[in-house]
Every structure is written in structure tokens, then in C-alpha cells.
Write a protein that holds these residues in place. Sequence first.
Motif, short mmCIF file in Angstrom:
data_model
loop_
_atom_site.label_atom_id
_atom_site.label_comp_id
_atom_site.label_asym_id
_atom_site.label_seq_id
_atom_site.Cartn_x
_atom_site.Cartn_y
_atom_site.Cartn_z
N SER A 1 36.32 25.61 28.21
CA SER A 1 36.41 26.82 29.02
C SER A 1 36.50 28.11 28.22
O SER A 1 36.97 28.13 27.09
N VAL A 2 36.03 29.17 28.87
CA VAL A 2 36.20 30.53 28.36
C VAL A 2 37.01 31.25 29.42
O VAL A 2 36.62 31.26 30.59
N VAL A 3 38.14 31.78 29.02
CA VAL A 3 39.00 32.44 29.99
C VAL A 3 38.82 33.95 29.85
O VAL A 3 38.88 34.49 28.75
N SER A 4 38.58 34.61 30.97
CA SER A 4 38.39 36.06 30.92
C SER A 4 39.23 36.74 32.00
O SER A 4 39.60 36.11 32.98
N CYS A 5 39.46 38.00 31.77
CA CYS A 5 40.25 38.77 32.74
C CYS A 5 39.45 40.01 33.13
O CYS A 5 39.56 41.07 32.52
N GLU A 6 38.61 39.82 34.10
CA GLU A 6 37.72 40.90 34.54
C GLU A 6 37.76 41.00 36.06
O GLU A 6 38.07 40.02 36.74
N ASP A 7 37.39 42.16 36.52
CA ASP A 7 37.23 42.32 37.96
C ASP A 7 35.99 41.53 38.38
O ASP A 7 34.89 41.79 37.88
N GLY A 8 36.21 40.59 39.25
CA GLY A 8 35.11 39.71 39.65
C GLY A 8 33.92 40.48 40.21
O GLY A 8 32.77 40.06 40.05
N THR A 9 34.19 41.58 40.87
CA THR A 9 33.10 42.34 41.50
C THR A 9 32.17 42.95 40.46
O THR A 9 31.07 43.39 40.78
N LYS A 10 32.62 42.99 39.22
CA LYS A 10 31.80 43.57 38.15
C LYS A 10 31.09 42.50 37.33
O LYS A 10 30.48 42.80 36.31
N PHE A 11 31.22 41.28 37.74
CA PHE A 11 30.77 40.19 36.86
C PHE A 11 29.26 40.16 36.68
O PHE A 11 28.77 39.66 35.67
N ARG A 12 28.54 40.71 37.61
CA ARG A 12 27.08 40.67 37.45
C ARG A 12 26.63 41.50 36.26
O ARG A 12 25.54 41.28 35.73
N LYS A 13 27.51 42.42 35.85
CA LYS A 13 27.18 43.22 34.67
C LYS A 13 27.64 42.51 33.39
O LYS A 13 27.32 42.93 32.29
N ILE A 14 28.44 41.48 33.56
CA ILE A 14 28.97 40.78 32.39
C ILE A 14 28.14 39.56 32.07
O ILE A 14 27.71 39.35 30.95
N MET A 15 27.91 38.77 33.06
CA MET A 15 27.17 37.52 32.81
C MET A 15 26.58 36.98 34.11
O MET A 15 27.24 37.01 35.15
N THR A 16 25.37 36.48 34.02
CA THR A 16 24.74 35.87 35.20
C THR A 16 24.11 34.54 34.77
O THR A 16 24.28 34.12 33.63
N GLY A 17 23.38 33.93 35.67
CA GLY A 17 22.64 32.71 35.35
C GLY A 17 23.50 31.45 35.40
O GLY A 17 23.19 30.46 34.73
N PHE A 18 24.54 31.47 36.20
CA PHE A 18 25.39 30.28 36.31
C PHE A 18 24.73 29.23 37.18
O PHE A 18 23.96 29.54 38.09
#
Length: 934
Positions: free
Chosen positions: A495-512
Motif C-alpha cells: 500500500s501507499v498511504v496518502s493524505c489528500e482531499d479525495g475530491t482533488k484526486f483526479r489531479k493526483i492520480m488516475t487510471g485505477f
Amino acid sequence: MGRKAEFDDKPKKGPGRKARKQGAPVFRKQSFAPQEEEDKKLSHRQKQRVVKREQKKVVQKAKIQEKRAKGQQKQLAQRQKKYNSDSEPEDEVEPQEASSDEEVPQLVPAGKLQKASATKGFTDENDDWLKPKKQQKLKKLPQPEPDSEEELEEDSDADLEAESGQEDDSDAESAEDVDDDEQEIEEDSDEDDAKVGKLADLSDDDDEANSDDDFDISGDEGAQEGSGSDDDEDDDEDDDDDDKLPIERANKKLKKREAKEAQEAEEEMQMTVDHQDVFQLPTEEEEAEKEITLQDVQQRIKDVTLVLSDFKKYRQADRSRSEYIDRLRQDLCLYYSYNDFLMEKLMDMFPLSELMEYLESSEVARPLTIRTNTLKIRRRQLAGALINRGVNLDPLGKWTKEGLVIFNSQVPLGATPEYLGGYYMIQGASSMLPVMALAPQENERILDMCSAPGGKGSHIAAAMKNSGVLFANDSNRDRIKAVVANFHRLGVVNSVVSCEDGTKFRKIMTGFDRILLDAPCTGTGVVSKDPSVKTTKSDVDVQRCYNLQRKLLLTAIDCVDAKSSTGGIIVYSTCSVLPEENEWVIDYALKKRNVKLVPTGLDFGVEGFTKFRQHRFHPSLNLTKRYYPHTHNMDGFYVAKLKKFSNTIPITKEQQEEDEKQLDEPIEGETTTEAAEAKEAAEDAEENADAEKAPRKLLGKRAGKPSLTDIDLDLKKKKLEANKKKYVAKVFEKPVKVAKTPKPEQPQETNGKPKAQKNEKPQEATGAPTGQKKEKRLEKNGTPKAQKKEKPLEKNGLPKAQKKQEFKAAQANGKGKPSKPDAGKKFPSQSNGKASPGKQSPAAPKPEAKRFQPKDKKAKVNQQTAKPAASAKANAKLAKAPRIDADDVPVLEGKPIKRQNNLKQKSKQIGQLKKSKTGANPNPRGGKGKKFKK
Ligand SMILES: C[S@@+](CC[C@H](N)C(=O)[O-])C[C@H]1O[C@@H](n2cnc3c(N)ncnc32)[C@H](O)[C@@H]1O
């Protein structure tokens, strides 16, 4: 007791001694075999009575024969006539035949009776005629009651034979006839035993009641009496009355009447009760007057529920349904301690009976369940280990291979070696469902968007067998620590644990390949765990959750790869039962993105709503699943599984932006915790501002409003706030002190200032307005060192320098050495803002300092402590301590400085003023100072 009957002819294997001594009892199969239902119903006594009756008939027949022989037809006709006058006439039959019919009216089928009566033309209605014979018969019959029908039959046959033997001489032919008839009757009576039994029950029981065994009237008798038709009863009466004394007959009649009356009374009572039971809704005055107990409330809930169950029947004419519903809601709120809002929502969701079940089950804690961590152990092994520790458990259900339910335990389940070793996770049964629906595959890339504390995340990792990559994200920094701790304990290594606002995740990583969105919600499904939900949730909370959930879900969909060879799946779940947080959210996503609902793969659970009140959802929402405490004995839960079928977004960018805007719009009447905090902070700031003196107030008003909005923003990052305040205080301390310098001293100041001081001022001036970025930049450039050097100078040197300046100024003005009170006054004048601007330095950083002073209590304290210090030494000492603390303040992050940046104008003014007065470069280190130069 007794011997065991044998109904089969099976030879006994190896008979024992007993068997040899005493053979098994043999019963007539007929008596037990379920050949005829009616037969079964006959009691032993009834059967005896049947036999008696048959005997009677036989006797009567014999009499007839006798009479025939004697030629007493005339007398017989007379009797017949008499009888007919008492009983019902039967027109169809000849008088003689009719009389014979009446003799045994219901005991034998009509045809046969006709036949018999045609032969004999006999009636037993004539007491005169019958009595001696009865006596005779009684004499002849054996005194003890026969044991069985057979015996009775034998006896009666014997009697008959005896009688017929006497009569043989006189009429052999007729005797033969009689025999034939007897046989027929016997056969008939055998055949019609059931019929006889049925009808005779009434009369015979009465007979028994009146004549035999102390008037024993069983309930059955009564029932049979009641159920029999009048005709039957009459007939039976006719039969029985023969044997009865008048008093017995009267008794029977009386009983009958009593039974009838009782029945009528009961009906009447029921009617009265029905009529009286109409619940009266209390009026407002009544409610106000009466002290109501919980029992009263409970009773009223029952009453109103009854009224609502058949409104037409039980309602009060002048009351509407809504009045009853309101009453019920209020009572339910009172009884179960819910607020009106949530109770109304629940009442909208469930029919009344189900609502009561839901409320009741929500009062009870759900069973404690654990999930086996299959990364470390198998469920059976874990169960064995826990059982050895005194834990009473069972598999949770067929639907899960990992769950165990704990009935009781001698050890705390959160502290067993197995728990600490990461063999299991304490997890509600419903929490296992979303991961099962997600069906994670090995080597996939999966995102758990709202992961903390990691229950479902670790379940996903276990399903992936620690392969692929699991991204566990949560926006809550504190809660994310629990994810890390749990993953460590459970041995999750993919696992990779992150602490981000989920609503911003499309700017962080996609393609799941798959995403689990276990969304934040109102928690209305976990009332038994957290009863505060019952009273704290409001429509604003629901609206806020609804907005966030929609945003998170759209982001989750955007982050999934529709072309994933294995997945393209999004599972959305909440622990709320409200449709607003479930079906509405999914329905919204179906409209906004290229996704469709697919079956969850969970074979139990209630179907999601496709309609709710006036709302209509996409019909496929029935593929989603709802779970309730009262139906599944687990927390209220919702699970939906979506498949993304295209990576394109079916709406335009403008629409998207508009949607986002809409979702970000503040909710009307919102009093969120954040807003509340912001409000509080604003109030605090205002209070502080009020506490300040007039000029500060003015400053606060000028700069306060923009700074309040800044506070709002800052409060979103709670932890930074404390640091921010410290920092603000620190940065703006210098200008405060610079401002203290009196006007006339300034030229001297600028000219005769020590190097250190010269260096300080520009730093202060630039540092104050530029904020954190600048600070960082300064740090990078090595300025912090300089700052650190400066600060002691500020702290220690500034008062001294000030004094010197004051002294010099006084000397220059011919005022001599400024008195101590004067010097003292200057500080209060600063802090109070009473000092006239003319007396202050033209650089006038004072207002700025004042503006920030209210926010910095420490700075205030510093100034105040410095104020009474008469000597420079004392001042230096007092000033020293807090400044050292201030130096230790950690490097600031963006926000606080940004806020100060909002005050650029002021800092510019300060810089420009300084520049114009001192002619020195306010910021020799470059950066903004250069800008000032320009
Ligand atoms: C229902 S809990 C998740 C429970 C978790 N899935 C588990 O099984 O242990 C919801 C979580 O969402 C987090 N959350 C709230 N808003 C969020 C956001 N905007 N982005 C990411 N996470 C958020 C909360 O901090 C909370 O931990």
C-alpha cells in the motif's frame, strides 16, 4: 403403563420373558386406524351410548314382533298418533312409517330407516310402552359397563337371541326378518357410526352430563352444543329426553339459555369495547396540564399506531391523519430520543410497523464481529486460537469466509496476542460488504479513497494477497495515522498511504482498476454505536454530506480506467440509511458520467429505492443494496457497484464547472463545525479588537474585515493557526517598537543608528508584509541567521537605543533627560493607541503593529511587561524571555503569511515612509525591498 399395542403382524424378534408370559394386547385395528375421521372423534362413552341405542332398537324390534304376534295393532296406532301429535309431522310418510322415522330420526340414513320402519312400524316415543321394557332391558343387560363395543354387541345379541327365542314359536318368519333387519341395522350402524357419532355427540353428551357422572360438562360439549343446528338439537333432545327426568330437561334448557346469553353478552361487550376504544387525541391544554410519563408515551404510541392502522374506523371525526402522524412523531422522538428531523426522515422511509422494528433494533448493540486477516491466518485456525483463550464465537454467516461473530469473551478482543499479532481486525459485519462487492483482484491498482482507519483498506489488501498496489487515502491527517498503524499490524505491504482531499484526486492520480469510496456520511445507520446521531443531525448535515459525496463519487469515477482489463469498477458505500446520501448520489452520478449500475454480488440485502416519496430514481437502482439492523442484524448500510464503460465525460466542460460550482455553494442555514469555528474565531477577533483602544479599533475595522475572511480560510487548517498567531506576533513586533520612536528623534535615529539597528529595521519592514514565502526565501538565503542575530538586538538593543534616542532628542530639544514617566507613557500610548501621530515616527509602522497586536497576546504581554520596567536593565530582562520563545517558533507554512500578504499596501506604505525618511534601502537583502526601491 399397560402393555404396548402391536398393530403389525411382525413376529417379535427373540421374545423376552415378559413377552412369553403375556402376549401383546390386540386391539381392533378399526378403532385406531384412521379409516374414518368421524370414528376417531367418538369417545369411549359415546361408543357405549351408540351400542346402547342399538340395543334399544333391538329391544324395540323385538317388542314389535311381540306385539304383532299379539295383534295389538290398534293400540300401536293409537300410540303412534299420540307421538305424532308431540313430534314434528312428516307428511311424506305414512303415519306408521313416520312414527318409525321419528324413532331414530338421525341415527341411520333415511333410506335404511324407512326400510326398517317399514318393516317394524315402531316408535319408542311412548314412555308407557317403553318403560317396562327398559326395565327389562336393564335387568337383562350386565350391570357393569361393557368394556368394548364387541362385548356390548355380544350382549345385545344374546339378549336379542333370548328374546327372539321366546318369540320363535309364535312367528318364525318374522323372527327371520328381524334377524335380517338386525344384521342390516348392525351393518348400518357400523357404517354410519361416524354420522351417529357426529350428531349424537350433542345429545349424548348432554345425556351424559345430565344422567351420568355428576353432570360433567366438558368444553367440547358446550362447543358442540353451540355448533349444532337447532334441528339437530331438537332431535337429540327428543332422543335424550326419553331418558331424562323433567328436572334434567329443565337443567339442559337452562344451560342452553345461559350459553346463548353468554354469547350475546360477549358480542355486545365486544361492540361496546370497540366503540369505547377510539383513542382521543389529547388537546394542547390537556397536554400542558397533564404530567406525562414514559409509559403514557408508550401507550399513546400504541394507540395512535392502532388508529393509523384503520384510520376510518378509529379516527376522531374532527382530527386529520396528519395530526395523528405529528403526535406519533413527537412521541417517538420522546420515547427513542431522536430529533424531529431524523424521525421524520425515518417515518418517510419505513411503514409504521417496520419503523417500530427499526427503532427498537437500533436501541440494541449489534453483535461483535471480527474479520480474519487472511494475509496471516486462516479463519479456522484463528477461531481455534481464540476459543482457547475463552472466546465464544461462531462463523459470521455463509456469506463470508472471513467473519466471526463473538458471543462473549473472557479477554478484551482488542488486546489479545492474536489481535496484536494482526490476525484479525475488529470490524462490523456490514463493513465487510463493500469490499466483497468491490471484489479486488490480485495485481490490480486499487484506490481506497476514504480509507481511515483502514478496516476496508486492509480487507482489500488481503483480497489482493498483498499484490498490486493499494492506494489508501484519507483527508484527515490524524485518522490516517490509524491506517498506517493498522496496515503495519496486519502486515499490509502493498500500500501507499496518502493524505489528500479525495475530491482533488483526479489531479493526483488516475487510471485505477477499482476504487472503493466508503464515503463520509451522517452515520444514521450506526445509531446503536453512536446514539448522538439521533439528536445531532440536521438537514444541513445531510445536504453537506450529499454535496461532498457527489463530488467524491464523480472524482472516483474520473479516476477509474474504463479500459481496465480486470476492473473499471467503483463501489460506493455509506453507513447511512438516508436516500439523500445513497440513491440520490448514485442517481446523480448516473446522469453525469458514463457509468452503469451492476449487481453487487451480495446475495442478501434489501433492494435500493427506485422511488422515494415524490422522487423517482433510475430503475437500475434496485441493483444497489440496503442493510438494516432489524432485518440483517447489522448496522444500517448501503452498497452500490458501478461499472465505468467509457472514459469520456458525457457533459460539457462548462456544465462540469457549473456542477462543481453548485456543489461548492454554501448551504443555506449551514452551521457546520468549520463555519462555527470560523464564526467563533471572528467573534474572538472582534472581542479582542474591542478590548483594544480606540485607534486599534479603527485599525481593526479597517484591516479587520479582510483579515476575518482570512481567518475563515485559516481555520480550515486548525493546527497551523497556533503557529500562525505566534508568527504574526513575532513578525510585527519590531515595527511596533520602531513606531515608538518619537518624531524628533528620527533624524538622529537615521543618522546615528547603530549598524545592527539599521539592519533590523528593513528586515522588520520587509518581513512584516511579505509573509511566509518571503520568510522562506529569507531562510534559504541565510537570512534566518541574520534574523536571529537581529532579534536579540531588537529585544535587548531596541529599548536601549530608544532610550538613547529619546535622551538625545530631549537634549537636542533642550528638554533635558526625559523623565521616567514619559518613557513609560510612550509604551502605554503605543499599546493604547493614544499617542498622537505627530509624536510617533513618520515611518509609522505603529498602526500595522497595532493591527496585529490583538491577534498576538504574547506580543501584548511583552509590551505590557516592558512598560512598567523603569530601568533599561529590567526592560531588557523582561523583553528577553518571550523573544527567545518567539525565535523557536517553527518555520511557517503558507497560510499565515498569505494572510499578511493581504496587507501589502500597508507594508508598502511603511517601507516607503521609511525610505523617504531614512533614505536607506528598506530591504538591503533584495526581494521586495528591491521592489520598494523601484
Ligand atoms: C466512513 S469513514 C471511512 C472508513 C474506512 N473506509 C474504513 O473502513 O475504515 C469516512 C472517511 O472519509 C474521510 N474523508 C472525509 N472527507 C474526505 C475527503 N474530502 N477526502 C478524503 N477523505 C475524506 C474521513 O476522514 C473518514 O475517515
